[in-house]
Motif scaffolding. Structure first.
Motif, PDB file in Angstrom:
ATOM      1  N   ASN A 128       0.858  -1.192   0.000  1.00  0.00           N
ATOM      2  CA  ASN A 128       0.000   0.000   0.000  1.00  0.00           C
ATOM      3  C   ASN A 128       0.894   1.242   0.000  1.00  0.00           C
ATOM      4  OD1 ASN A 128      -2.185  -1.741   0.255  1.00  0.00           O
ATOM      5  ND2 ASN A 128      -2.203  -1.578   2.481  1.00  0.00           N
ATOM      6  N   THR A 129       1.545   1.499  -1.119  1.00  0.00           N
ATOM      7  CA  THR A 129       2.534   2.576  -1.183  1.00  0.00           C
ATOM      8  C   THR A 129       1.911   3.938  -0.896  1.00  0.00           C
ATOM      9  OG1 THR A 129       3.726   1.256  -2.806  1.00  0.00           O
ATOM     10  CG2 THR A 129       4.396   3.540  -2.581  1.00  0.00           C
ATOM     11  N   MET A 130       0.724   4.182  -1.402  1.00  0.00           N
ATOM     12  CA  MET A 130       0.098   5.491  -1.167  1.00  0.00           C
ATOM     13  C   MET A 130      -0.215   5.682   0.323  1.00  0.00           C
ATOM     14  SD  MET A 130      -0.570   8.373  -2.130  1.00  0.00           S
ATOM     15  CE  MET A 130      -0.566   8.517  -3.873  1.00  0.00           C
ATOM     16  N   ALA A 131      -0.684   4.643   0.982  1.00  0.00           N
ATOM     17  CA  ALA A 131      -0.921   4.732   2.427  1.00  0.00           C
ATOM     18  C   ALA A 131       0.397   4.955   3.164  1.00  0.00           C
ATOM     19  CB  ALA A 131      -1.616   3.478   2.937  1.00  0.00           C
ATOM     20  N   GLY A 132       1.473   4.350   2.671  1.00  0.00           N
ATOM     21  CA  GLY A 132       2.796   4.564   3.253  1.00  0.00           C
ATOM     22  C   GLY A 132       3.259   6.001   3.090  1.00  0.00           C
ATOM     23  N   VAL A 133       2.965   6.584   1.933  1.00  0.00           N
ATOM     24  CA  VAL A 133       3.310   7.986   1.694  1.00  0.00           C
ATOM     25  C   VAL A 133       2.547   8.882   2.670  1.00  0.00           C
ATOM     26  CG1 VAL A 133       3.021   9.883   0.037  1.00  0.00           C
ATOM     27  CG2 VAL A 133       4.007   7.703  -0.709  1.00  0.00           C
ATOM     28  N   ASN A 190      13.649   9.943   4.187  1.00  0.00           N
ATOM     29  CA  ASN A 190      14.222   8.961   3.271  1.00  0.00           C
ATOM     30  C   ASN A 190      13.161   7.962   2.810  1.00  0.00           C
ATOM     31  OD1 ASN A 190      16.646   7.522   2.081  1.00  0.00           O
ATOM     32  ND2 ASN A 190      15.808   5.936   3.403  1.00  0.00           N
ATOM     33  N   ASN A 191      12.379   7.444   3.765  1.00  0.00           N
ATOM     34  CA  ASN A 191      11.326   6.486   3.425  1.00  0.00           C
ATOM     35  C   ASN A 191      10.283   7.108   2.500  1.00  0.00           C
ATOM     36  OD1 ASN A 191      12.618   4.693   5.123  1.00  0.00           O
ATOM     37  ND2 ASN A 191      11.217   5.019   6.824  1.00  0.00           N
ATOM     38  N   LEU A 192       9.916   8.351   2.789  1.00  0.00           N
ATOM     39  CA  LEU A 192       8.939   9.043   1.955  1.00  0.00           C
ATOM     40  C   LEU A 192       9.480   9.235   0.544  1.00  0.00           C
ATOM     41  CD1 LEU A 192       6.328  10.584   1.456  1.00  0.00           C
ATOM     42  CD2 LEU A 192       7.405  12.594   2.508  1.00  0.00           C
ATOM     43  N   ALA A 193      10.734   9.650   0.427  1.00  0.00           N
ATOM     44  CA  ALA A 193      11.328   9.855  -0.900  1.00  0.00           C
ATOM     45  C   ALA A 193      11.357   8.541  -1.687  1.00  0.00           C
ATOM     46  CB  ALA A 193      12.729  10.426  -0.759  1.00  0.00           C
ATOM     47  N   LEU A 194      11.715   7.453  -1.042  1.00  0.00           N
ATOM     48  CA  LEU A 194      11.742   6.154  -1.726  1.00  0.00           C
ATOM     49  C   LEU A 194      10.340   5.734  -2.180  1.00  0.00           C
ATOM     50  CD1 LEU A 194      14.280   4.209   0.509  1.00  0.00           C
ATOM     51  CD2 LEU A 194      14.633   5.022  -1.838  1.00  0.00           C
ATOM     52  N   LEU A 239       6.297   5.439  -6.736  1.00  0.00           N
ATOM     53  CA  LEU A 239       5.079   5.920  -7.393  1.00  0.00           C
ATOM     54  C   LEU A 239       5.391   6.767  -8.627  1.00  0.00           C
ATOM     55  CD1 LEU A 239       2.951   6.946  -4.283  1.00  0.00           C
ATOM     56  CD2 LEU A 239       2.602   4.960  -5.763  1.00  0.00           C
ATOM     57  N   ARG A 240       6.658   6.926  -8.924  1.00  0.00           N
ATOM     58  CA  ARG A 240       7.145   7.723 -10.050  1.00  0.00           C
ATOM     59  C   ARG A 240       6.800   9.208  -9.899  1.00  0.00           C
ATOM     60  NH1 ARG A 240       9.683   4.142 -12.807  1.00  0.00           N
ATOM     61  NH2 ARG A 240       8.821   2.179 -13.469  1.00  0.00           N
ATOM     62  N   ASP A 280       9.394  14.636  -8.944  1.00  0.00           N
ATOM     63  CA  ASP A 280       9.515  15.998  -8.425  1.00  0.00           C
ATOM     64  C   ASP A 280       9.220  16.050  -6.922  1.00  0.00           C
ATOM     65  OD1 ASP A 280      10.183  16.918 -10.926  1.00  0.00           O
ATOM     66  OD2 ASP A 280       8.126  17.508 -11.443  1.00  0.00           O
ATOM     67  N   ALA A 281       8.201  15.332  -6.496  1.00  0.00           N
ATOM     68  CA  ALA A 281       7.862  15.314  -5.069  1.00  0.00           C
ATOM     69  C   ALA A 281       8.985  14.661  -4.261  1.00  0.00           C
ATOM     70  CB  ALA A 281       6.547  14.573  -4.851  1.00  0.00           C
ATOM     71  N   ALA A 282       9.554  13.570  -4.788  1.00  0.00           N
ATOM     72  CA  ALA A 282      10.671  12.906  -4.098  1.00  0.00           C
ATOM     73  C   ALA A 282      11.871  13.842  -4.009  1.00  0.00           C
ATOM     74  CB  ALA A 282      11.047  11.622  -4.830  1.00  0.00           C
ATOM     75  N   ALA A 283      12.148  14.569  -5.089  1.00  0.00           N
ATOM     76  CA  ALA A 283      13.281  15.494  -5.095  1.00  0.00           C
ATOM     77  C   ALA A 283      13.097  16.591  -4.052  1.00  0.00           C
ATOM     78  CB  ALA A 283      13.451  16.103  -6.480  1.00  0.00           C
ATOM     79  N   LYS A 284      11.870  17.089  -3.916  1.00  0.00           N
ATOM     80  CA  LYS A 284      11.606  18.136  -2.919  1.00  0.00           C
ATOM     81  C   LYS A 284      11.842  17.608  -1.506  1.00  0.00           C
ATOM     82  CE  LYS A 284       8.172  21.396  -1.216  1.00  0.00           C
ATOM     83  NZ  LYS A 284       8.929  21.526  -0.016  1.00  0.00           N
ATOM     84  N   VAL A 285      11.390  16.388  -1.239  1.00  0.00           N
ATOM     85  CA  VAL A 285      11.602  15.795   0.086  1.00  0.00           C
ATOM     86  C   VAL A 285      13.097  15.652   0.369  1.00  0.00           C
ATOM     87  CG1 VAL A 285      11.302  13.666   1.447  1.00  0.00           C
ATOM     88  CG2 VAL A 285       9.388  14.596   0.137  1.00  0.00           C
ATOM     89  N   VAL A 286      13.853  15.196  -0.622  1.00  0.00           N
ATOM     90  CA  VAL A 286      15.301  15.030  -0.453  1.00  0.00           C
ATOM     91  C   VAL A 286      15.975  16.380  -0.206  1.00  0.00           C
ATOM     92  CG1 VAL A 286      17.434  14.349  -1.630  1.00  0.00           C
ATOM     93  CG2 VAL A 286      15.430  12.866  -1.731  1.00  0.00           C
TER      94      VAL A 286
END
Length: 183
Positions: free
Chosen positions: A122-127, A145-149, A154-155, A158-164
């Motif tokens: 459940n990746t979206m629930a994990g996010v 880190n977990n959120l970015a992964l 989820l491809r 841009d959102a992952a880059a912002k978190v990093v």
């Protein structure tokens, strides 16, 4: 008082702590024989099963402890950890959801729920859980880190880059976030 489960429980806990697993097993089994609903009896048997590398027994005893519907956050966290160790992610998620319901302002609990949800598929629930952890504690770089992964999975590049980037502002040399940045 040989029919009092409390004495057997204390003996089992002590035997487990000093590495006398056979005696611990006898004492803790006696506890659940005398009182199947004894608090933490099955939890201790699950700990013993982890040490004996018996995932079937771990699942069985964790399930029995969960049937008691514990409301102690330490018990729920330990149950979830053991269930994740034996890849029983659905029950681990259930424990962690109960944990965050009891202590909704605990960032670490939300972080653990995020990991368990992702492992469960459940990746979206994990996010969502990981974002909640970061809202509660913006310096929690493991949650970042977990959120970015999860966002990368989820491809959502841009959102992952912002978190990093936000995480690296807090700790520019954080090894895990730097690795995610490279990805």
């Amino acid at each position: 008082e040989p029919d009092d489960p409390r004495g057997h429980f204390l003996a089992g806990r002590r035997y487990l702590a000093v590495g006398r697993y056979d005696e611990a097993s006898v004492a803790l089994r006696r506890v659940v024989e005398l009182s199947p609903s004894f608090s933490r009896g099955h939890l201790m048997l699950a700990r013993l099963a982890i040490r004996q590398d018996d995932p079937v027994a771990v699942r069985r005893h964790c399930r029995a402890e969960m049937m008691r519907r514990p409301d102690d956050v330490g018990t729920l966290e330990e149950l979830a950890d053991m269930l994740l160790d034996v890849a029983d992610t659905s029950r681990a998620v259930a424990c962690l959801k109960r944990r965050v319901a009891i202590a909704p302002s605990d960032a670490r609990a939300w972080q653990n729920l995020g990991v368990a949800e992702c492992w469960h598929g459940n990746t979206m629930a994990g996010v969502i859980a990981s974002r909640r952890a970061l809202r509660l504690d913006p310096t929690n770089l493991v949650a970042a880190n977990n959120l970015a992964l999860a966002l990368l999975e989820l491809r959502e590049i841009d959102a992952a880059a912002k978190v990093v980037v936000d995480g690296l502002r807090v700790a520019p040399s954080h090894r895990l976030l730097r690795r995610v940045r490279l990805r």
